[in-house]
Scaffold this motif. Sequence first.
Motif, mmCIF file in Angstrom:
data_model
loop_
_atom_site.group_PDB
_atom_site.id
_atom_site.type_symbol
_atom_site.label_atom_id
_atom_site.label_comp_id
_atom_site.label_asym_id
_atom_site.label_seq_id
_atom_site.Cartn_x
_atom_site.Cartn_y
_atom_site.Cartn_z
ATOM 1 N N ASN A 1 -37.138 15.267 11.404
ATOM 2 C CA ASN A 1 -35.748 15.670 11.979
ATOM 3 C C ASN A 1 -36.146 15.725 13.495
ATOM 4 O O ASN A 1 -35.198 16.405 14.175
ATOM 5 C CB ASN A 1 -35.012 17.018 11.521
ATOM 6 C CG ASN A 1 -34.895 16.686 10.090
ATOM 7 O OD1 ASN A 1 -33.564 15.776 9.729
ATOM 8 N ND2 ASN A 1 -35.088 17.412 9.211
ATOM 9 N N THR B 1 -37.061 20.020 15.687
ATOM 10 C CA THR B 1 -36.196 19.179 16.392
ATOM 11 C C THR B 1 -37.066 18.781 17.744
ATOM 12 O O THR B 1 -36.677 17.607 18.388
ATOM 13 C CB THR B 1 -34.916 19.471 16.446
ATOM 14 O OG1 THR B 1 -35.006 20.901 17.102
ATOM 15 C CG2 THR B 1 -34.326 19.814 15.222
ATOM 16 N N ARG C 1 -38.221 21.121 9.757
ATOM 17 C CA ARG C 1 -37.244 21.844 10.583
ATOM 18 C C ARG C 1 -37.583 21.694 12.172
ATOM 19 O O ARG C 1 -36.447 21.807 12.685
ATOM 20 C CB ARG C 1 -37.337 23.356 10.469
ATOM 21 C CG ARG C 1 -36.747 23.762 9.109
ATOM 22 C CD ARG C 1 -36.386 25.006 9.110
ATOM 23 N NE ARG C 1 -37.407 26.199 9.588
ATOM 24 C CZ ARG C 1 -37.491 26.882 10.464
ATOM 25 N NH1 ARG C 1 -36.526 27.073 11.463
ATOM 26 N NH2 ARG C 1 -38.479 27.708 10.621
ATOM 27 N N GLN D 1 -42.507 21.957 5.054
ATOM 28 C CA GLN D 1 -41.026 22.521 5.140
ATOM 29 C C GLN D 1 -40.732 23.028 6.710
ATOM 30 O O GLN D 1 -39.707 22.884 7.393
ATOM 31 C CB GLN D 1 -40.784 23.658 4.431
ATOM 32 C CG GLN D 1 -40.632 23.488 3.050
ATOM 33 C CD GLN D 1 -40.636 24.787 1.955
ATOM 34 O OE1 GLN D 1 -40.897 25.806 2.299
ATOM 35 N NE2 GLN D 1 -39.873 24.535 0.724
ATOM 36 N N GLU E 1 -42.146 29.833 4.401
ATOM 37 C CA GLU E 1 -42.283 28.482 4.525
ATOM 38 C C GLU E 1 -43.506 27.585 4.418
ATOM 39 O O GLU E 1 -44.595 28.421 4.700
ATOM 40 C CB GLU E 1 -41.804 28.012 5.990
ATOM 41 C CG GLU E 1 -40.131 27.867 5.969
ATOM 42 C CD GLU E 1 -39.691 27.545 7.397
ATOM 43 O OE1 GLU E 1 -38.812 26.507 7.313
ATOM 44 O OE2 GLU E 1 -40.311 27.862 8.370
#
Length: 324
Positions: free
Chosen positions: A52, A32, A30, A26, A22
């Motif tokens: 996100n 959260t 991801r 990226q 990654e």
Amino acid sequence: MTKIRNELLLKCLGHISRRGDETLGQFLKRITHVYFQEKNISLIENLHECSNLAVLYLYDNKIETISNLTFAVNLTHLYLQNNLITKLDGLHRCCALNKLYLGFNKIIVIENLEKCTNLKELHVENQRLPTGEKMLFDPRTLMCLSQTLLVLNIGGNGVDSINELSCLKSLTQLFCKDNKLSSMKELSRVFGALSSLWKLEIEGNPVCCKPKFRDRIIVMAENLAMLDGKEITDTSRKFLLNWRNMRDMRKRQNNQDILPPINSSGDEMRPNNTNLSFDNQDEDDDLGAATTSNGANNSELFTPQNSLMWTNGNNRNHSIQRIR
């Protein structure tokens, strides 16, 4: 003061880790959950790549303004307790926000939440307000939250009226303890409008010193299940509602006896038996009690078992007065 940089961000992600293939960009997409509590942070910044982000912990810091959250369209939980925030602002892009925690700041006005149309919980308790100040509510914000807000915590904010909260039709839990609420009449209006309310914490207000305060609140809010941490049983609720209904019936019957009939000579026919009456109730009273004309309390207690006897006895007295 600590600044939010990628080095700090990567240390505050809980158990999530970066995959070997990654890129940093990226990986940040991801993310959260971010845990920035107790980091001596003064400014929210450099989180725009976390598109996100759903849950952000920023409590116990030195933050003065809510800023740089225009990217946070997926944010659902925001924890900002115990900071230095003075104005509720900067959340106009946080349309997915469900829970907002802002207790122990310096916010005077609840405002600028018109775009938070999914907000279900708002916690703004114990603001550090200047002496003599009280928390205020922007009617536009309240109207925009009227169909979604379920939980509201405004405890310890010098609030002396909650009349404006009657528009919050979906509210199920209200925490308003340690304020300056004093009017039973106002509470009756508000709780009558909040038909979904099942949990209430109101202790520490001047209104709690009123006679039969708990009983009167139960009668006002007929769907209330918890009051100041104590469960309300169906038995006690039915008893109090029967008590109120019987009181209203007796009051109506006594009011009918106030106007005496007129005899054929045009003179008023006054009944001889005038001992039983109702004193004028306090303007905030909701339960009241039957009293004798000299002001002494009536020793007969209404219960569901003797309610029929009360009714029959009152009807007999009324008939005797009419015959005389």
